[in-house]
Design an enzyme around this catalytic site. Sequence first.
Site, short mmCIF file in Angstrom:
data_model
loop_
_atom_site.label_atom_id
_atom_site.label_comp_id
_atom_site.label_asym_id
_atom_site.label_seq_id
_atom_site.Cartn_x
_atom_site.Cartn_y
_atom_site.Cartn_z
N GLY A 23 39.40 -7.18 11.19
CA GLY A 23 40.26 -6.59 12.21
C GLY A 23 39.77 -6.86 13.63
N ASP B 262 37.16 -5.80 15.13
CA ASP B 262 35.73 -6.06 15.17
C ASP B 262 35.45 -7.57 14.99
OD1 ASP B 262 33.14 -5.19 15.37
OD2 ASP B 262 33.03 -4.28 13.39
#
Length: 188
Positions: free
Chosen positions: A39, A41
């Site tokens: 995602g 991150d």
Amino acid sequence: MEKRLKNGKRVRLVTGDITRIAAGAIVNAANSALAGGGGVDGAIHRAGGPGIMAELDEIRAKIGRCPAGRAVATSAGRLPAKYVFHAVGPVYRDGQHGEPELLSGCYRTCLQMADEREVHTISFPAISTGVYGYPLSEAAGIALRTVVEYLETRPTGVDEAIFVLFDAAAYDAYAGVLGEYGSAAGTP
Ligand code: ADP
């Protein structure tokens, strides 16, 4: 969509990739291990480069894990920002296990960190609404209420908060909430 608050501060909603939008600080939806992931991150580490993880390695060596509701700061590497604030959202169970307070805490902590560093523009993803499973409309309400309240009531140097929503569903959830604040204006 952009909403200008009575004191001139702005809350803006955009659709897109948070790594592409310039801000003083970009907020990451991190996990407690600060070890990178998918995602937002993954996108932040890919676009920002390995220096961010090197800084997180040092932070991890000092503090261990970062609890939900809190955040740690690093520089932003190649991202169009000065800092990344790695905020740890709550994993959603049923909303009855402190999730709203923890999610709200993420936004408040990041705004305080922005103030400590004299950051004037901060961008947020929809923390916890991906693999952490927070229902979008609830998360949108908490995120916007927390940020608007902070900008309206604290003596903050943050002039603009940008919510970078990855897809139309997230954008619509946020726009629905922000629209209720009254004089929202503008287009996506
Ligand atoms: P969490 O573990 O906190 O749920 P995720 O990264 O899985 O974090 O997802 C948080 C939200 O960010 C989701 O709504 C997801 O669609 C969105 N998202 C994923 N990649 C990006 C990106 N590059 N920029 C902005 N938002 C993103």
